[in-house]
Design a protein around this motif. Structure first.
Motif, PDB file in Angstrom:
ATOM      1  N   GLN A 117       0.832  -1.172   0.000  1.00  0.00           N
ATOM      2  CA  GLN A 117       0.000   0.000   0.000  1.00  0.00           C
ATOM      3  C   GLN A 117       0.885   1.246   0.000  1.00  0.00           C
ATOM      4  O   GLN A 117       1.890   1.296   0.689  1.00  0.00           O
ATOM      5  N   VAL A 118       0.482   2.251  -0.775  1.00  0.00           N
ATOM      6  CA  VAL A 118       1.236   3.486  -0.887  1.00  0.00           C
ATOM      7  C   VAL A 118       0.871   4.419   0.264  1.00  0.00           C
ATOM      8  O   VAL A 118      -0.306   4.611   0.576  1.00  0.00           O
ATOM      9  N   GLN A 119       1.888   5.015   0.876  1.00  0.00           N
ATOM     10  CA  GLN A 119       1.682   6.000   1.925  1.00  0.00           C
ATOM     11  C   GLN A 119       2.135   7.364   1.417  1.00  0.00           C
ATOM     12  O   GLN A 119       3.214   7.496   0.851  1.00  0.00           O
ATOM     13  N   LEU A 120       1.302   8.380   1.636  1.00  0.00           N
ATOM     14  CA  LEU A 120       1.560   9.714   1.113  1.00  0.00           C
ATOM     15  C   LEU A 120       1.626  10.746   2.231  1.00  0.00           C
ATOM     16  O   LEU A 120       0.814  10.716   3.157  1.00  0.00           O
ATOM     17  N   VAL A 121       2.583  11.666   2.125  1.00  0.00           N
ATOM     18  CA  VAL A 121       2.743  12.733   3.101  1.00  0.00           C
ATOM     19  C   VAL A 121       2.923  14.053   2.375  1.00  0.00           C
ATOM     20  O   VAL A 121       3.895  14.240   1.646  1.00  0.00           O
ATOM     21  N   GLU A 122       1.987  14.987   2.593  1.00  0.00           N
ATOM     22  CA  GLU A 122       2.054  16.300   1.961  1.00  0.00           C
ATOM     23  C   GLU A 122       2.859  17.272   2.820  1.00  0.00           C
ATOM     24  O   GLU A 122       2.903  17.151   4.042  1.00  0.00           O
ATOM     25  N   SER A 123       3.452  18.260   2.158  1.00  0.00           N
ATOM     26  CA  SER A 123       4.176  19.314   2.844  1.00  0.00           C
ATOM     27  C   SER A 123       4.223  20.550   1.950  1.00  0.00           C
ATOM     28  O   SER A 123       3.910  20.475   0.768  1.00  0.00           O
ATOM     29  N   GLY A 124       4.613  21.675   2.521  1.00  0.00           N
ATOM     30  CA  GLY A 124       4.768  22.895   1.750  1.00  0.00           C
ATOM     31  C   GLY A 124       3.650  23.899   1.904  1.00  0.00           C
ATOM     32  O   GLY A 124       3.712  24.992   1.336  1.00  0.00           O
ATOM     33  N   GLY A 125       2.623  23.558   2.652  1.00  0.00           N
ATOM     34  CA  GLY A 125       1.526  24.484   2.858  1.00  0.00           C
ATOM     35  C   GLY A 125       1.934  25.625   3.765  1.00  0.00           C
ATOM     36  O   GLY A 125       2.980  25.592   4.410  1.00  0.00           O
ATOM     37  N   GLY A 126       1.090  26.650   3.810  1.00  0.00           N
ATOM     38  CA  GLY A 126       1.378  27.795   4.644  1.00  0.00           C
ATOM     39  C   GLY A 126       0.510  28.979   4.291  1.00  0.00           C
ATOM     40  O   GLY A 126      -0.480  28.850   3.575  1.00  0.00           O
ATOM     41  N   LEU A 127       0.900  30.134   4.812  1.00  0.00           N
ATOM     42  CA  LEU A 127       0.180  31.380   4.583  1.00  0.00           C
ATOM     43  C   LEU A 127       0.912  32.223   3.556  1.00  0.00           C
ATOM     44  O   LEU A 127       2.110  32.471   3.691  1.00  0.00           O
ATOM     45  N   VAL A 128       0.191  32.657   2.534  1.00  0.00           N
ATOM     46  CA  VAL A 128       0.768  33.506   1.497  1.00  0.00           C
ATOM     47  C   VAL A 128      -0.182  34.642   1.167  1.00  0.00           C
ATOM     48  O   VAL A 128      -1.384  34.569   1.441  1.00  0.00           O
ATOM     49  N   GLN A 129       0.360  35.689   0.569  1.00  0.00           N
ATOM     50  CA  GLN A 129      -0.449  36.814   0.134  1.00  0.00           C
ATOM     51  C   GLN A 129      -1.061  36.527  -1.228  1.00  0.00           C
ATOM     52  O   GLN A 129      -0.505  35.754  -2.018  1.00  0.00           O
ATOM     53  N   ALA A 130      -2.200  37.130  -1.497  1.00  0.00           N
ATOM     54  CA  ALA A 130      -2.829  36.983  -2.804  1.00  0.00           C
ATOM     55  C   ALA A 130      -1.846  37.391  -3.893  1.00  0.00           C
ATOM     56  O   ALA A 130      -1.167  38.410  -3.778  1.00  0.00           O
ATOM     57  N   GLY A 131      -1.778  36.586  -4.937  1.00  0.00           N
ATOM     58  CA  GLY A 131      -0.844  36.839  -6.018  1.00  0.00           C
ATOM     59  C   GLY A 131       0.490  36.145  -5.837  1.00  0.00           C
ATOM     60  O   GLY A 131       1.307  36.122  -6.766  1.00  0.00           O
ATOM     61  N   GLY A 132       0.710  35.581  -4.676  1.00  0.00           N
ATOM     62  CA  GLY A 132       1.956  34.903  -4.390  1.00  0.00           C
ATOM     63  C   GLY A 132       1.983  33.481  -4.915  1.00  0.00           C
ATOM     64  O   GLY A 132       1.043  33.014  -5.558  1.00  0.00           O
ATOM     65  N   SER A 133       3.074  32.788  -4.613  1.00  0.00           N
ATOM     66  CA  SER A 133       3.271  31.426  -5.087  1.00  0.00           C
ATOM     67  C   SER A 133       3.625  30.491  -3.947  1.00  0.00           C
ATOM     68  O   SER A 133       4.148  30.907  -2.910  1.00  0.00           O
ATOM     69  N   LEU A 134       3.348  29.225  -4.170  1.00  0.00           N
ATOM     70  CA  LEU A 134       3.635  28.202  -3.187  1.00  0.00           C
ATOM     71  C   LEU A 134       3.784  26.877  -3.908  1.00  0.00           C
ATOM     72  O   LEU A 134       3.075  26.622  -4.890  1.00  0.00           O
ATOM     73  N   ARG A 135       4.694  26.044  -3.439  1.00  0.00           N
ATOM     74  CA  ARG A 135       4.858  24.724  -4.030  1.00  0.00           C
ATOM     75  C   ARG A 135       4.618  23.649  -2.984  1.00  0.00           C
ATOM     76  O   ARG A 135       5.293  23.604  -1.949  1.00  0.00           O
ATOM     77  N   LEU A 136       3.666  22.782  -3.274  1.00  0.00           N
ATOM     78  CA  LEU A 136       3.361  21.666  -2.399  1.00  0.00           C
ATOM     79  C   LEU A 136       4.106  20.427  -2.864  1.00  0.00           C
ATOM     80  O   LEU A 136       4.307  20.230  -4.062  1.00  0.00           O
ATOM     81  N   SER A 137       4.496  19.602  -1.916  1.00  0.00           N
ATOM     82  CA  SER A 137       5.165  18.352  -2.227  1.00  0.00           C
ATOM     83  C   SER A 137       4.404  17.199  -1.607  1.00  0.00           C
ATOM     84  O   SER A 137       3.792  17.339  -0.556  1.00  0.00           O
ATOM     85  N   CYS A 138       4.468  16.065  -2.253  1.00  0.00           N
ATOM     86  CA  CYS A 138       3.832  14.854  -1.760  1.00  0.00           C
ATOM     87  C   CYS A 138       4.829  13.724  -1.875  1.00  0.00           C
ATOM     88  O   CYS A 138       5.129  13.265  -2.979  1.00  0.00           O
ATOM     89  N   ALA A 139       5.345  13.301  -0.740  1.00  0.00           N
ATOM     90  CA  ALA A 139       6.310  12.211  -0.706  1.00  0.00           C
ATOM     91  C   ALA A 139       5.574  10.884  -0.582  1.00  0.00           C
ATOM     92  O   ALA A 139       4.730  10.724   0.299  1.00  0.00           O
ATOM     93  N   ALA A 140       5.903   9.963  -1.446  1.00  0.00           N
ATOM     94  CA  ALA A 140       5.219   8.683  -1.488  1.00  0.00           C
ATOM     95  C   ALA A 140       6.168   7.525  -1.217  1.00  0.00           C
ATOM     96  O   ALA A 140       7.335   7.552  -1.615  1.00  0.00           O
ATOM     97  N   SER A 141       5.653   6.533  -0.545  1.00  0.00           N
ATOM     98  CA  SER A 141       6.398   5.301  -0.318  1.00  0.00           C
ATOM     99  C   SER A 141       5.633   4.162  -0.969  1.00  0.00           C
ATOM    100  O   SER A 141       4.405   4.089  -0.869  1.00  0.00           O
ATOM    101  N   GLY A 142       6.353   3.296  -1.639  1.00  0.00           N
ATOM    102  CA  GLY A 142       5.716   2.198  -2.324  1.00  0.00           C
ATOM    103  C   GLY A 142       6.494   1.807  -3.564  1.00  0.00           C
ATOM    104  O   GLY A 142       6.936   2.681  -4.317  1.00  0.00           O
ATOM    105  N   ARG A 143       6.638   0.554  -3.762  1.00  0.00           N
ATOM    106  CA  ARG A 143       7.446   0.067  -4.868  1.00  0.00           C
ATOM    107  C   ARG A 143       6.816   0.294  -6.236  1.00  0.00           C
ATOM    108  O   ARG A 143       7.514   0.313  -7.240  1.00  0.00           O
TER     109      ARG A 143
END
Length: 124
Positions: free
Chosen positions: A1-27
């Motif tokens: 079974q694949v396990q997923l963990v998100e990261s990279g969230g937060g508070l930003v101003q309108a018009g700004g940018s953000l990159r989310l990541s999702c680390a996965a485990s599983g063959r």
């Protein structure tokens, strides 16, 4: 079974940018499509973006098309969501998920494994 963990969230101003990541485990990570979904208070979970198992094909919700970009690095077992020109309406908990098929599907029912989510807040 694949396990997923998100990261990279937060508070930003309108018009700004953000990159989310999702680390996965599983063959078999590279064999399945991956997707990003989001859920805001009082709203249903909605589709955001998806990418095929190979990373060649992508699909986006109309609300984020042209602003968000999904990508994956199968060598690192990681999926990304680059969010640009963020709007207050983008505020939500973002979830990544792995599909049971290889196609870039948009329906929640086509996804087998889900992460715990990461909060994204865009200031108005």
């Amino acid at each position: 079974q694949v396990q997923l963990v998100e990261s990279g969230g937060g508070l930003v101003q309108a018009g700004g940018s953000l990159r989310l990541s999702c680390a996965a485990s599983g063959r078999t990570f590279s064999s399945y499509a991956m997707g990003w979904f989001r859920q805001a208070p009082g709203k249903e979970r909605e589709f955001v973006a998806t990418i095929s198992g190979t990373g060649v094909s992508t699909r986006y919700a109309d609300s984020v098309k042209g602003r968000f970009t999904i990508s994956r690095d199968n060598a690192k077992n990681t999926v990304y969501l680059q969010m640009d020109s963020l709007k207050p309406e983008d505020t939500a908990v973002y979830y990544c998920a792995s599909s049971i098929i290889v196609l870039p599907v948009t329906t929640p029912g086509s996804y087998k494994n889900w992460g715990q989510g990461t909060q994204v807040t865009v200031a108005s």
